[in-house]
Design a protein around this motif. Sequence first.
Motif, PDB file in Angstrom:
ATOM      1  N   CYS A 114      29.835  40.479  50.743  1.00  0.00           N
ATOM      2  CA  CYS A 114      29.615  41.272  49.525  1.00  0.00           C
ATOM      3  C   CYS A 114      30.899  41.997  49.126  1.00  0.00           C
ATOM      4  O   CYS A 114      31.279  42.006  47.942  1.00  0.00           O
ATOM      5  CB  CYS A 114      28.496  42.289  49.752  1.00  0.00           C
ATOM      6  SG  CYS A 114      26.841  41.587  49.783  1.00  0.00           S
TER       7      CYS A 114
ATOM      8  N   THR B 231      33.067  40.849  45.766  1.00  0.00           N
ATOM      9  CA  THR B 231      33.217  41.864  44.719  1.00  0.00           C
ATOM     10  C   THR B 231      34.690  42.193  44.489  1.00  0.00           C
ATOM     11  O   THR B 231      35.132  42.376  43.341  1.00  0.00           O
ATOM     12  CB  THR B 231      32.438  43.134  45.097  1.00  0.00           C
ATOM     13  OG1 THR B 231      31.065  42.803  45.290  1.00  0.00           O
ATOM     14  CG2 THR B 231      32.554  44.191  44.010  1.00  0.00           C
ATOM     15  N   THR B 232      35.450  42.266  45.564  1.00  0.00           N
ATOM     16  CA  THR B 232      36.883  42.543  45.435  1.00  0.00           C
ATOM     17  C   THR B 232      37.596  41.434  44.679  1.00  0.00           C
ATOM     18  O   THR B 232      38.422  41.701  43.793  1.00  0.00           O
ATOM     19  CB  THR B 232      37.517  42.718  46.821  1.00  0.00           C
ATOM     20  OG1 THR B 232      36.907  43.825  47.490  1.00  0.00           O
ATOM     21  CG2 THR B 232      39.013  42.971  46.716  1.00  0.00           C
TER      22      THR B 232
ATOM     23  N   GLU C 190      36.241  39.316  42.529  1.00  0.00           N
ATOM     24  CA  GLU C 190      35.770  39.219  41.145  1.00  0.00           C
ATOM     25  C   GLU C 190      36.236  40.393  40.292  1.00  0.00           C
ATOM     26  O   GLU C 190      36.499  40.234  39.095  1.00  0.00           O
ATOM     27  CB  GLU C 190      34.237  39.135  41.111  1.00  0.00           C
ATOM     28  CG  GLU C 190      33.659  37.908  41.805  1.00  0.00           C
ATOM     29  CD  GLU C 190      34.100  36.605  41.163  1.00  0.00           C
ATOM     30  OE1 GLU C 190      34.442  36.608  39.962  1.00  0.00           O
ATOM     31  OE2 GLU C 190      34.107  35.569  41.865  1.00  0.00           O
ATOM     32  N   THR C 191      36.324  41.593  40.885  1.00  0.00           N
ATOM     33  CA  THR C 191      36.700  42.777  40.098  1.00  0.00           C
ATOM     34  C   THR C 191      38.170  43.147  40.242  1.00  0.00           C
ATOM     35  O   THR C 191      38.710  43.885  39.417  1.00  0.00           O
ATOM     36  CB  THR C 191      35.862  43.994  40.528  1.00  0.00           C
ATOM     37  OG1 THR C 191      36.170  44.345  41.896  1.00  0.00           O
ATOM     38  CG2 THR C 191      34.375  43.702  40.399  1.00  0.00           C
ATOM     39  N   GLY C 192      38.816  42.654  41.298  1.00  0.00           N
ATOM     40  CA  GLY C 192      40.203  43.021  41.559  1.00  0.00           C
ATOM     41  C   GLY C 192      40.360  44.400  42.177  1.00  0.00           C
ATOM     42  O   GLY C 192      41.487  44.885  42.335  1.00  0.00           O
ATOM     43  N   SER C 193      39.239  45.033  42.569  1.00  0.00           N
ATOM     44  CA  SER C 193      39.275  46.387  43.127  1.00  0.00           C
ATOM     45  C   SER C 193      38.711  46.405  44.543  1.00  0.00           C
ATOM     46  O   SER C 193      37.497  46.207  44.727  1.00  0.00           O
ATOM     47  CB  SER C 193      38.468  47.344  42.245  1.00  0.00           C
ATOM     48  OG  SER C 193      38.316  48.607  42.879  1.00  0.00           O
TER      49      SER C 193
ATOM     50  N   MET D 108      35.828  48.915  44.848  1.00  0.00           N
ATOM     51  CA  MET D 108      34.538  48.403  44.389  1.00  0.00           C
ATOM     52  C   MET D 108      33.935  47.475  45.445  1.00  0.00           C
ATOM     53  O   MET D 108      32.718  47.466  45.653  1.00  0.00           O
ATOM     54  CB  MET D 108      34.700  47.659  43.070  1.00  0.00           C
ATOM     55  CG  MET D 108      35.008  48.551  41.875  1.00  0.00           C
ATOM     56  SD  MET D 108      33.657  49.712  41.524  1.00  0.00           S
ATOM     57  CE  MET D 108      32.346  48.571  41.075  1.00  0.00           C
ATOM     58  N   GLY D 109      34.796  46.718  46.108  1.00  0.00           N
ATOM     59  CA  GLY D 109      34.329  45.848  47.180  1.00  0.00           C
ATOM     60  C   GLY D 109      33.729  46.631  48.327  1.00  0.00           C
ATOM     61  O   GLY D 109      32.694  46.245  48.899  1.00  0.00           O
TER      62      GLY D 109
ATOM     63  N   ALA E  81      30.317  47.792  47.300  1.00  0.00           N
ATOM     64  CA  ALA E  81      29.382  46.661  47.296  1.00  0.00           C
ATOM     65  C   ALA E  81      28.978  46.292  48.719  1.00  0.00           C
ATOM     66  O   ALA E  81      27.820  45.937  48.974  1.00  0.00           O
ATOM     67  CB  ALA E  81      30.019  45.461  46.601  1.00  0.00           C
TER      68      ALA E  81
ATOM     69  N   TYR F 228      34.236  31.072  48.195  1.00  0.00           N
ATOM     70  CA  TYR F 228      35.312  32.038  48.427  1.00  0.00           C
ATOM     71  C   TYR F 228      36.208  31.667  49.609  1.00  0.00           C
ATOM     72  O   TYR F 228      37.088  32.432  49.973  1.00  0.00           O
ATOM     73  CB  TYR F 228      34.710  33.433  48.658  1.00  0.00           C
ATOM     74  CG  TYR F 228      34.054  33.983  47.418  1.00  0.00           C
ATOM     75  CD1 TYR F 228      34.791  34.598  46.411  1.00  0.00           C
ATOM     76  CD2 TYR F 228      32.684  33.855  47.236  1.00  0.00           C
ATOM     77  CE1 TYR F 228      34.186  35.083  45.266  1.00  0.00           C
ATOM     78  CE2 TYR F 228      32.055  34.338  46.092  1.00  0.00           C
ATOM     79  CZ  TYR F 228      32.822  34.943  45.114  1.00  0.00           C
ATOM     80  OH  TYR F 228      32.222  35.429  43.981  1.00  0.00           O
TER      81      TYR F 228
END
Length: 306
Positions: free
Chosen positions: A52, A56-57, A59-62, A65-66, A69, A114
């Motif tokens: 997760c 998330t990292t 897909e969002t580049g952050s 945020m990863g 998630a 991934y």
Amino acid sequence: MDLSAISPALLIASLMVAATPLLLAAIGELVVEKAGVLNLGVEGMMIVGAICGFATTVETGSPFMGVLAAMFGGAILSLLFAFLTQFALANQVASGLALTLFGLGLSALMGQNYIGIKPPSMPKLDIPGLSDLPFIGPILFAHDPLLYVGIALTAAVWALLKFTRVGLILRAVGENHDAAHALGYHVIRVRILAIMFGGACAGLGGAYISLIRVPQWTEGMTAGIGWIALALVVFASWKPWRVLLGAYLFGGINVLQLNLQAAGIAIPVEYLAMSPYLITILVLVILSADKSGAPASLGRSFHASN
């Protein structure tokens, strides 16, 4: 064999990194067990947190945020365990094992797209002036934020259990859930919150592996860390600071054996690779006689009608 190539400062800094996912997972499980619940699904929650956080990292580049998630994924998966054990009153051991198997399968499915991707890196907290200090700088002042979060979380859990009313209620539920219920405490609610906290910590530990320690996604990359975390809670006699010391012991042995392999020491690689687990088991056997911190109601289901 060239042992002079091993830098003591980098060795210590590396062991702190290696210990952090284990520390995060174990400190969460300690809180769960303090509430009287035995969750053997730590490995499953870690690997779901790992994918997760990684997905998330990417897909969002952050990375941050990863991390969020990963905590969310671990906590949501832990709710499945909470439902089975607190409402359906299923066996906690069987439910935990099922959670691990489910988590391993789910993460493999989620991570198919991934493999081979490198995620954005987590920035380090390089403190100007301090991180450049010889020897001490690389050890204490040049790490990622999550490493310090792990240490701070250990201190926070220790303080919560020892000095706060919340900690008193948690320990009361773990020691005698019937007495806690008679005093008006909502046993199931306390246990669910503890289970979710443990799941979030396990997910965070998994994200640390996939985003920082080994910044990539491979199936089964937690490699038994969740099981070691479970053993570590017992080794620590359910005491947060001993969890920290035990995590650093395992991390140190693990990093040392990798450095010894790189130095070309004349010991078969297979023996070096299994040494962290063997030594952890040996320490566990020696110290497991001390069960003074074991919650009296650990593993016992609570019936609301009691």
